[in-house]
Write a protein that holds these residues in place. Structure first.
Motif, PDB file in Angstrom:
ATOM      1  N   PRO A  74       0.815  -1.220   0.000  1.00 50.17           N
ATOM      2  CA  PRO A  74       0.000   0.000   0.000  1.00 50.17           C
ATOM      3  C   PRO A  74       0.850   1.274   0.000  1.00 50.17           C
ATOM      4  O   PRO A  74       1.893   1.343   0.652  1.00 50.17           O
ATOM      5  CB  PRO A  74      -0.809  -0.121   1.283  1.00 50.17           C
ATOM      6  N   HIS A  99      -0.980  -3.933  -4.697  1.00 52.71           N
ATOM      7  CA  HIS A  99      -1.841  -3.536  -3.567  1.00 52.71           C
ATOM      8  C   HIS A  99      -1.660  -2.063  -3.210  1.00 52.71           C
ATOM      9  O   HIS A  99      -1.305  -1.741  -2.072  1.00 52.71           O
ATOM     10  CB  HIS A  99      -1.531  -4.398  -2.337  1.00 52.71           C
ATOM     11  N   ASP A 127      -4.674   0.659   0.637  1.00 55.70           N
ATOM     12  CA  ASP A 127      -4.500  -0.083   1.887  1.00 55.70           C
ATOM     13  C   ASP A 127      -5.847  -0.554   2.449  1.00 55.70           C
ATOM     14  O   ASP A 127      -6.909  -0.043   2.091  1.00 55.70           O
ATOM     15  CB  ASP A 127      -3.770   0.782   2.919  1.00 55.70           C
ATOM     16  N   CYS A 184      -5.434  -5.273  -4.727  1.00 53.19           N
ATOM     17  CA  CYS A 184      -5.828  -4.464  -3.572  1.00 53.19           C
ATOM     18  C   CYS A 184      -7.305  -4.627  -3.226  1.00 53.19           C
ATOM     19  O   CYS A 184      -7.737  -4.174  -2.171  1.00 53.19           O
ATOM     20  CB  CYS A 184      -5.475  -2.989  -3.767  1.00 53.19           C
TER      21      CYS A 184
END
Length: 327
Positions: free
Chosen positions: A207, A231, A234, A258
């Motif tokens: 993230p 990803h 987050d 993600c």
């Protein structure tokens, strides 16, 4: 056959045009009026991905195919990291009527995806923007948020200090007509604190934002991660979100790590999904309902965007006699 390069397209097609084209594409997709097979993604043995994205829009009388690749090492030899070509076909004859610079179309229509999300889902009085990532997609993402909202400041962050500072300097000059200050900052945290609009354009496997710092009322648009190992958004942000929209739920759940990973972990569930953004365009799903809602938009790109954008560019080019005829 009409050949349209980047300069040709820029003469006839603005970012605001691209945002409207994406909104039209999302509406057509959500109405079920387009055939958009999931794209084919083939891995190259030379550290890259080769993608084939077809689409058919009978409403516009055309079909298309974008051939786009992602080759990170191209940056080392001065070539585009995401080279692409778009073929536009007439559905009444099956002929290819135009070949367009797909690298530029990809940048514009992907930027316009965030632009459409900002137009439809951001707070009306947005003043502060944040952009994470300064790669090839970044200029279009930046222009799209400026075209959709009259922002006063946009904070830009990427890991390479020299690159982000150069980017901010160049964008302040290139996009000065929008009136916003483009500012390079030292961290993602600094970029997103108090930001009304947060755009993510990275291929990070971890993230790139901290959800604890995403304020009430923010829109977070993630357009960079397109594979299960990526990803950029987050889990905290997803858990805080009042609404989560997609360009295509099926496409996102097939590709975007993600969303796939937190869904598998049980951090979020499909009941948290609000729908596809085309449903907001249609008016069948509510978009923003209060200035306190945190809204997430995740896009991986769908073929109908390229077809609609290419058709709208082609129509304008024909009208203005722009491009090169190949006979």
């Amino acid at each position: 056959m009409l050949l349209l390069n980047k300069d040709d397209i820029k003469k006839v097609f603005t970012m605001k045009d691209a945002i409207e084209a994406d909104k039209e594409a999302y509406r057509i997709f959500s109405e079920g009026k387009a055939e958009v097979p999931l794209r084919t993604n083939m891995a190259s043995e030379k550290n890259g991905s080769m993608l084939f994205m077809p689409g058919y829009v009978s409403e516009l009388g055309c079909a298309g195919m974008k051939i786009v690749s992602v080759f990170p090492d191209n940056a080392k030899i001065g070539k585009p990291v995401t080279p692409a070509t778009v073929l536009l076909m007439d559905d009444s004859t099956g002929e290819v009527v135009s070949i367009l610079d797909g690298t530029y179309i990809t940048r514009v229509r992907t930027g316009a995806a965030s632009g459409a999300a900002v137009d439809l889902l951001a707070v009306e009085n947005a003043e502060i923007g944040a952009l994470i990532g300064t790669g090839g997609q970044a200029p279009a993402q930046l222009e799209a948020m400026l075209a959709a909202r009259k922002l006063k400041e946009v904070r830009v962050y990427s890991r390479n200090k020299e690159k982000r500072e150069k980017f901010a300097q160049e964008m302040n000059e290139e996009l000065k007509s929008y009136g916003a200050v483009i500012k390079a900052v030292e961290s993602s945290d600094e970029a997103i604190t108090d930001a009304d609009v947060i755009l993510l354009a990275t291929t990070s496997e971890t993230p790139v934002i901290n959800g604890d710092l995403v304020k009430k009322g923010a829109l977070v648009s993630g357009v960079g991660s397109y594979m299960p190992n990526m990803h950029e958004i987050d889990e905290k942000t997803l858990k805080k979100a009042s609404k989560i929209f997609f360009d295509s739920k099926d496409a996102v759940l097939a590709e975007a790590g993600c969303i796939i990973t937190p869904l598998k972990k049980g951090v979020i569930s499909e009941s948290d999904f609000s729908g596809d953004i085309g449903e907001v365009v249609m008016g069948t799903k509510a978009g923003r309902e209060s200035d306190d809602e945190i809204i997430v938009f995740k896009s991986v790109g769908i073929g109908v965007q390229d077809v609609v954008t290419a058709k709208r560019i082609y129509d304008k080019a024909v009208e203005k006699n722009i491009g090169t005829e190949w006979k």
